[in-house]
Scaffold this motif. Structure first.
Motif, mmCIF file in Angstrom:
data_model
loop_
_atom_site.group_PDB
_atom_site.id
_atom_site.type_symbol
_atom_site.label_atom_id
_atom_site.label_comp_id
_atom_site.label_asym_id
_atom_site.label_seq_id
_atom_site.Cartn_x
_atom_site.Cartn_y
_atom_site.Cartn_z
ATOM 1 N N PHE A 103 0.830 -1.200 0.000
ATOM 2 C CA PHE A 103 0.000 0.000 0.000
ATOM 3 C C PHE A 103 0.868 1.254 0.000
ATOM 4 O O PHE A 103 0.694 2.145 -0.839
ATOM 5 C CB PHE A 103 -0.924 -0.020 1.218
ATOM 6 N N TRP A 104 1.810 1.339 0.940
ATOM 7 C CA TRP A 104 2.645 2.538 1.065
ATOM 8 C C TRP A 104 3.617 2.664 -0.106
ATOM 9 O O TRP A 104 3.932 3.783 -0.536
ATOM 10 C CB TRP A 104 3.401 2.535 2.389
ATOM 11 N N SER A 105 4.075 1.531 -0.641
ATOM 12 C CA SER A 105 4.993 1.590 -1.783
ATOM 13 C C SER A 105 4.296 2.116 -3.023
ATOM 14 O O SER A 105 4.813 2.988 -3.727
ATOM 15 C CB SER A 105 5.582 0.202 -2.055
ATOM 16 N N LEU A 106 3.119 1.592 -3.307
ATOM 17 C CA LEU A 106 2.361 2.073 -4.467
ATOM 18 C C LEU A 106 2.025 3.548 -4.322
ATOM 19 O O LEU A 106 2.099 4.320 -5.296
ATOM 20 C CB LEU A 106 1.083 1.251 -4.632
ATOM 21 N N LEU A 107 1.660 3.949 -3.115
ATOM 22 C CA LEU A 107 1.330 5.349 -2.872
ATOM 23 C C LEU A 107 2.549 6.236 -3.080
ATOM 24 O O LEU A 107 2.452 7.321 -3.672
ATOM 25 C CB LEU A 107 0.793 5.509 -1.453
ATOM 26 N N ALA A 108 3.710 5.783 -2.601
ATOM 27 C CA ALA A 108 4.934 6.563 -2.749
ATOM 28 C C ALA A 108 5.279 6.774 -4.213
ATOM 29 O O ALA A 108 5.609 7.893 -4.642
ATOM 30 C CB ALA A 108 6.089 5.868 -2.017
ATOM 31 N N TYR A 109 5.194 5.719 -5.011
ATOM 32 C CA TYR A 109 5.532 5.857 -6.434
ATOM 33 C C TYR A 109 4.492 6.686 -7.190
ATOM 34 O O TYR A 109 4.831 7.399 -8.138
ATOM 35 C CB TYR A 109 5.695 4.475 -7.072
ATOM 36 N N PHE A 110 3.252 6.611 -6.769
ATOM 37 C CA PHE A 110 2.216 7.450 -7.371
ATOM 38 C C PHE A 110 2.510 8.921 -7.063
ATOM 39 O O PHE A 110 2.357 9.800 -7.916
ATOM 40 C CB PHE A 110 0.846 7.048 -6.841
ATOM 41 N N ALA A 111 2.950 9.193 -5.824
ATOM 42 C CA ALA A 111 3.294 10.554 -5.431
ATOM 43 C C ALA A 111 4.494 11.064 -6.222
ATOM 44 O O ALA A 111 4.515 12.217 -6.671
ATOM 45 C CB ALA A 111 3.591 10.603 -3.933
ATOM 46 N N VAL A 112 5.494 10.206 -6.403
ATOM 47 C CA VAL A 112 6.670 10.580 -7.192
ATOM 48 C C VAL A 112 6.251 10.954 -8.611
ATOM 49 O O VAL A 112 6.689 11.975 -9.166
ATOM 50 C CB VAL A 112 7.691 9.419 -7.233
ATOM 51 N N PHE A 113 5.403 10.134 -9.202
ATOM 52 C CA PHE A 113 4.897 10.403 -10.551
ATOM 53 C C PHE A 113 4.187 11.757 -10.593
ATOM 54 O O PHE A 113 4.395 12.551 -11.529
ATOM 55 C CB PHE A 113 3.936 9.284 -10.957
ATOM 56 N N HIS A 114 3.373 12.037 -9.581
ATOM 57 C CA HIS A 114 2.643 13.303 -9.514
ATOM 58 C C HIS A 114 3.597 14.485 -9.435
ATOM 59 O O HIS A 114 3.417 15.497 -10.126
ATOM 60 C CB HIS A 114 1.717 13.282 -8.302
ATOM 61 N N PHE A 115 4.629 14.379 -8.592
ATOM 62 C CA PHE A 115 5.602 15.463 -8.443
ATOM 63 C C PHE A 115 6.334 15.718 -9.760
ATOM 64 O O PHE A 115 6.537 16.876 -10.158
ATOM 65 C CB PHE A 115 6.608 15.107 -7.348
ATOM 66 N N ILE A 116 6.732 14.655 -10.420
ATOM 67 C CA ILE A 116 7.455 14.790 -11.684
ATOM 68 C C ILE A 116 6.558 15.407 -12.758
ATOM 69 O O ILE A 116 6.983 16.290 -13.509
ATOM 70 C CB ILE A 116 7.986 13.421 -12.146
ATOM 71 N N ARG A 117 5.322 14.956 -12.813
ATOM 72 C CA ARG A 117 4.396 15.472 -13.813
ATOM 73 C C ARG A 117 4.091 16.952 -13.597
ATOM 74 O O ARG A 117 3.837 17.682 -14.558
ATOM 75 C CB ARG A 117 3.098 14.663 -13.797
ATOM 76 N N GLN A 118 4.110 17.404 -12.342
ATOM 77 C CA GLN A 118 3.881 18.831 -12.109
ATOM 78 C C GLN A 118 4.985 19.656 -12.754
ATOM 79 O O GLN A 118 4.711 20.682 -13.378
ATOM 80 C CB GLN A 118 3.806 19.141 -10.615
ATOM 81 N N GLN A 119 6.222 19.225 -12.606
ATOM 82 C CA GLN A 119 7.327 19.963 -13.214
ATOM 83 C C GLN A 119 7.223 19.937 -14.733
ATOM 84 O O GLN A 119 7.508 20.933 -15.397
ATOM 85 C CB GLN A 119 8.668 19.379 -12.766
ATOM 86 N N TYR A 120 6.784 18.804 -15.280
ATOM 87 C CA TYR A 120 6.582 18.738 -16.726
ATOM 88 C C TYR A 120 5.469 19.690 -17.152
ATOM 89 O O TYR A 120 5.552 20.335 -18.201
ATOM 90 C CB TYR A 120 6.236 17.303 -17.151
ATOM 91 N N GLY A 121 4.425 19.787 -16.324
ATOM 92 C CA GLY A 121 3.325 20.695 -16.628
ATOM 93 C C GLY A 121 3.787 22.141 -16.707
ATOM 94 O O GLY A 121 3.424 22.873 -17.644
ATOM 95 N N PHE A 122 4.587 22.562 -15.739
ATOM 96 C CA PHE A 122 5.131 23.924 -15.782
ATOM 97 C C PHE A 122 6.046 24.086 -16.999
ATOM 98 O O PHE A 122 6.057 25.144 -17.640
ATOM 99 C CB PHE A 122 5.914 24.223 -14.496
ATOM 100 N N PHE A 123 6.808 23.047 -17.310
ATOM 101 C CA PHE A 123 7.700 23.077 -18.470
ATOM 102 C C PHE A 123 6.906 23.319 -19.750
ATOM 103 O O PHE A 123 7.312 24.106 -20.608
ATOM 104 C CB PHE A 123 8.451 21.747 -18.555
ATOM 105 N N ARG A 124 5.737 22.655 -19.861
ATOM 106 C CA ARG A 124 4.896 22.853 -21.035
ATOM 107 C C ARG A 124 4.344 24.281 -21.079
ATOM 108 O O ARG A 124 4.218 24.868 -22.146
ATOM 109 C CB ARG A 124 3.726 21.851 -21.033
ATOM 110 N N LEU A 125 4.002 24.815 -19.934
ATOM 111 C CA LEU A 125 3.497 26.190 -19.901
ATOM 112 C C LEU A 125 4.550 27.180 -20.386
ATOM 113 O O LEU A 125 4.226 28.234 -20.938
ATOM 114 C CB LEU A 125 3.056 26.555 -18.481
ATOM 115 N N TYR A 126 5.812 26.843 -20.173
ATOM 116 C CA TYR A 126 6.899 27.718 -20.609
ATOM 117 C C TYR A 126 7.403 27.362 -22.013
ATOM 118 O O TYR A 126 8.397 27.925 -22.470
ATOM 119 C CB TYR A 126 8.064 27.660 -19.621
ATOM 120 N N SER A 127 6.742 26.436 -22.669
ATOM 121 C CA SER A 127 7.145 26.043 -24.022
ATOM 122 C C SER A 127 6.079 26.478 -25.015
ATOM 123 O O SER A 127 5.481 25.659 -25.724
ATOM 124 C CB SER A 127 7.362 24.525 -24.088
ATOM 125 N N LYS A 128 5.820 27.767 -25.044
ATOM 126 C CA LYS A 128 4.735 28.293 -25.890
ATOM 127 C C LYS A 128 5.081 28.198 -27.368
ATOM 128 O O LYS A 128 4.221 27.992 -28.198
ATOM 129 C CB LYS A 128 4.427 29.735 -25.499
#
Length: 355
Positions: A103-128
Motif C-alpha cells: 500500500f505505502w509503496s504504491l502510494l509513494a511511487y504514485f506521489a513521485v509520478f505526480h511530483f514529476i508530472r507537475q514539473q513537466y506541466g510547468f515546463f509545457r506552460l513555458y514552451s509556448k
C-alpha cells in the motif's frame, strides 16, 4: 515577434514558481549543523507544522477550487468527482488488507509520478513556441523528466536513506551503488544536450526562453541537493515540499482568478478578491489540519505540539481491521488530488494560462 514567455509576469513567476524550487536548496548550504546533521532521521516538530501541514497537506486541498467548488467543472466531471473518492477508498482498503507495505509503496511511487508530472506541466506552460525539429522536442521533453528521475534513481541504487517519501522502506531499492557514477554522468550529458538545444533555439528565434531554462535548472538543483547531496529528513522535506506545494497553490489561485466572471459562484468571487487569498488559504489549511488531526490522534501519535491536546479525549486505534479501512480513507484526498490533477490541467487550461 517574441511571444509572452512568462505565465503571468517575470516578477510573479520568479516569486511563486521559480524561487520555491531554487531558494530552499540554496539555503541548505547556510543552515547550522543541527539542521543538516546526517544522523538526524526525523523532521523537527515546528518545521513539520510549517512545511508538511501548512504546505504539503494544504496544497492537496486546493484541487477543490477547480472541482467541487466550481460549478462549471463539477458539471463536466460530476461522475468522476463522485466515483473517484469512493473507488480510491475501496481500492486502498483492498490493497492495505493484502499488504500495508505494498500500500505505502504504491502510494509513494504514485506521489513521485505526480511530483514529476507537475514539473513537466510547468515546463509545457513555458514552451509556448514549439520547435520544428523533432530531435529538439525529444531532448527538451527528456530533460525535464531526467533532472527529476535521475536523482530518484540514485536514491534507489544507494538504498535506504535518512529520509523517505512516505514511510520507512516504501521504495523498492536496487542497492547497486556502483551505478551512481554512471547516473551522474548521464545527468551531465542530459543537461549539456538540453542547454545546447536552448542555445540552438535562441539562434533560430532570436530570444532565450529564460523561464523554461530557470525552471529546468532550479528543478535539477532542487532534486539533486535534497536527494543526492544531502541525507537528512528536514532538508528533504524543506526542499521537496516547498518546491512542489507553493507553486501549485499559486498556480491554482492565478488560474481561477483569470477565469473569474459574473457567473462564478460567490465563494470563488470572495476568495479570489484582493484580500481573499487569506480565506483561500485558510479554507485549505482547515481541511489539512482536520485531516492531520485524524492521522495523529488515531494512528501516529507523533505530533504532540498541534494535536497532543486531543490525546486524552480520543483513544488510538489498535484494531487492525478498522485501521485497514481508516488509513485508506485518510489517504483518499491525497490520491484523489493526484488523479483529478490529470483532468483539471488539460490543454484548454494551458491555453487559458498562455493568453
Amino acid at each position: 515577434m517574441k511571444p509572452k514567455l512568462w505565465i503571468k509576469s517575470a516578477a510573479f513567476d520568479l516569486s511563486w514558481f521559480i524561487a520555491p524550487m531554487a531558494i530552499p536548496p540554496l539555503i541548505v548550504f547556510f543552515l547550522p549543523e543541527q539542521f543538516t546533521n546526517q544522523q538526524k532521521t526525523e523532521i523537527f516538530p515546528w518545521s513539520w507544522i510549517l512545511i508538511v501541514l501548512s504546505i504539503d497537506v494544504a496544497h492537496v486541498y486546493t484541487t477543490v477550487y477547480k472541482t467541487y467548488f466550481k460549478p462549471s467543472a463539477f458539471k463536466i466531471h460530476r461522475l468522476k468527482l463522485w466515483a473517484v473518492p469512493f473507488l480510491v477508498w475501496v481500492a486502498g482498503a483492498l490493497i492495505y488488507g493484502v499488504s500495508s507495505k505494498l500500500f505505502w509503496s504504491l502510494l509513494a511511487y504514485f506521489a513521485v509520478f505526480h511530483f514529476i508530472r507537475q514539473q513537466y506541466g510547468f515546463f509545457r506552460l513555458y514552451s509556448k513556441r514549439e520547435t520544428s525539429y523533432k530531435w529538439r522536442k525529444r531532448v527538451l521533453s527528456v530533460a525535464i523528466y531526467a533532472v527529476t528521475i535521475i536523482p530518484i534513481l540514485i536514491w534507489h541504487v544507494r538504498g535506504q536513506q535518512n529520509f523517505n517519501w512516505m514511510t520507512a522502506g516504501d521504495f523498492w531499492y536496487i542497492n547497486l551503488p556502483k551505478l551512481e557514477p554512471y547516473l551522474n554522468a548521464l545527468m551531465l550529458i542530459v543537461l549539456a544536450l538540453y542547454l545546447f538545444v536552448e542555445w540552438k533555439e535562441k539562434q533560430d528565434s532570436g530570444y532565450l526562453n529564460t523561464p523554461r531554462i530557470l525552471l529546468t535548472l532550479s528543478t535539477c538543483f532542487s532534486y539533486y541537493v535534497s536527494i543526492v547531496l544531502t541525507n537528512n529528513d528536514f532538508i528533504f522535506s524543506l526542499v521537496n515540499v516547498i518546491g512542489h506545494g507553493i507553486p501549485y497553490l499559486a498556480l491554482v489561485h492565478y488560474s481561477e482568478k483569470k477565469e473569474l466572471n459574473a457567473e462564478s459562484p460567490p465563494l470563488l468571487k470572495i476568495v479570489l478578491s484582493k484580500w481573499g487569498w487569506i480565506l483561500f488559504y485558510a479554507i485549505v489549511f482547515a481541511f489539512a489540519y482536520f485531516e492531520e488531526t485524524l492521522w495523529d490522534v488515531f494512528i501516529w501519535r507523533e505530533n504532540t505540539v498541534p494535536f497532543g491536546w486531543l490525546y486524552g479525549t480520543f483513544k488510538q486505534l489498535n484494531d487492525d481491521q478498522i485501521i485497514s479501512l481508516f488509513i485508506p480513507l485518510l489517504i483518499m484526498p491525497q490520491v484523489v488530488h493526484y488523479i483529478l490533477d490529470g483532468y483539471i490541467w488539460r490543454k484548454k487550461d494551458y491555453q487559458i494560462l498562455q493568453h
